[in-house]
Scaffold this active site. Structure first.
Site, PDB file in Angstrom:
ATOM      1  N   HIS A  94       0.811  -1.063  -0.020  1.00 14.53           N
ATOM      2  CA  HIS A  94      -0.154  -0.036   0.137  1.00 14.53           C
ATOM      3  C   HIS A  94       0.797   1.255   0.057  1.00 14.53           C
ATOM      4  CE1 HIS A  94      -3.028   2.980   0.993  1.00 14.53           C
ATOM      5  NE2 HIS A  94      -3.937   2.211   0.807  1.00 14.53           N
ATOM      6  N   GLU A 168      -4.086   2.204  -7.254  1.00 21.63           N
ATOM      7  CA  GLU A 168      -4.408   3.208  -6.181  1.00 21.63           C
ATOM      8  C   GLU A 168      -3.544   4.265  -6.799  1.00 21.63           C
ATOM      9  OE1 GLU A 168      -6.682   1.717  -2.638  1.00 21.63           O
ATOM     10  OE2 GLU A 168      -4.627   1.997  -2.260  1.00 21.63           O
TER      11      GLU A 168
HETATM   12  P1  13P Z   1      -9.662   6.255   0.382  1.00 21.71           P
HETATM   13  O1  13P Z   1     -10.953   5.553  -0.201  1.00 21.71           O
HETATM   14  O2  13P Z   1     -10.024   6.920   1.622  1.00 21.71           O
HETATM   15  O3  13P Z   1      -9.552   7.383  -0.700  1.00 21.71           O
HETATM   16  O4  13P Z   1      -8.532   5.303   0.382  1.00 21.71           O
HETATM   17  C1  13P Z   1      -8.251   4.699  -0.427  1.00 21.71           C
HETATM   18  C2  13P Z   1      -7.199   3.359  -0.107  1.00 21.71           C
HETATM   19  O5  13P Z   1      -5.897   3.907   0.210  1.00 21.71           O
HETATM   20  C3  13P Z   1      -7.530   2.018   0.119  1.00 21.71           C
HETATM   21  O6  13P Z   1      -6.621   1.173   0.195  1.00 21.71           O
END
Ligand code: 13P
Length: 252
Positions: A94, A168
């Protein structure tokens, strides 16, 4: 492929009492959901508080795990411990761990290997910063993250099919500024192309590619329908059972 919808609670909530309430609320909210695979990734300690019977419907995942299965590694969590606590999935790489804890693609590569060996399904997170996107380097960054993190993976074929890639974009996380579905779609297609080079066409086609970054119940369906993502990784909006329930229902 059933869509995979993951709640990443990150470092929330801060008491066991609240965590128990969260689990109870989620269970109620999602009790009739059959056409999506729903996974909750709470802080490690709360895994033990979740009702094991519930794990059959709502699955559990870890937010990280170490690259060794046991031993003298203070503060780390073993994939075997996660399995024992009922986890089927684990988020790896992450961007918050890359940023705050200095995780590198090489470390993530070791973690993926150990997770797979221990039959945990890795959810590998990749994504570019705003600066990298502005400079047109998105594909280059993603390609490097995928190539290094998936290098020399030794796996039984059945378990690599359980690999998920979460796109992401860092600039979309917690900002309320989600990626446009069209842009997410382009990156998703690029990820599949690179996966095919690394893992071969057949396996790459069986991997899920999901989106995360400011997902809510208003935009969730766009990522599945317009961006052709195979699921969602939800942060902030997964801290409300009602909103998370709306997200799941909106994509079915
Ligand atoms: P948000 O949905 O708060 O933007 O976070 C996304 C995330 O990092 C999920 O792993």
């Amino acid at each position: 492929m059933k869509p995979l919808i993951i709640a990443n609670w990150k470092m929330n909530p801060t008491t066991t009492k609240e965590a128990k309430k969260f689990f109870g609320d989620f269970k109620k909210e999602l009790k009739n959901i059959k056409n999506a695979e729903v996974v909750i990734c709470p802080p490690f300690v709360y895994l033990a508080t979740s009702d094991k019977r519930q794990a059959t419907r709502i699955k559990l995942g870890g937010q990280d795990c170490f690259w060794e299965a046991k031993g003298a590694y203070t503060g780390e969590i073993s994939p075997q411990i996660l399995k024992d606590l009922g986890c089927q999935y684990v988020i790896l790489g992450h961007s918050e761990r890359r940023k705050y804890l200095g995780e590198t693609n090489e470390m993530i590569n070791k973690k993926i290997k150990t997770a797979l060996k221990n039959r945990l399904r890795p959810i590998l997170c990749v994504g570019e910063t705003l600066e990298e996107r502005k400079k047109g380097k998105t594909n280059q960054v993603i390609q490097r993250q995928l190539t290094k993190s998936l290098q020399n993976i030794q796996y039984p074929v059945s378990s690599i099919e359980d690999l998920t890639i979460a796109y992401e974009p860092i600039w979309a996380i917690r900002t309320g500024n989600p990626c446009l579905p069209q842009d997410a779609k382009e990156v998703g297609l690029f990820i599949r192309k690179i996966l095919s080079k690394i893992l071969g066409k057949k396996i790459s086609e069986s991997c899920r590619i999901i989106y995360g970054g400011s997902v809510n119940s208003k935009n969730a369906a766009d990522y599945i329908k317009k961006a052709e993502m195979n699921g969602l990784l939800v942060g902030g909006a997964s801290l409300s059972a009602k909103e998370f329930g709306r997200i799941v229902r909106s994509i079915l």
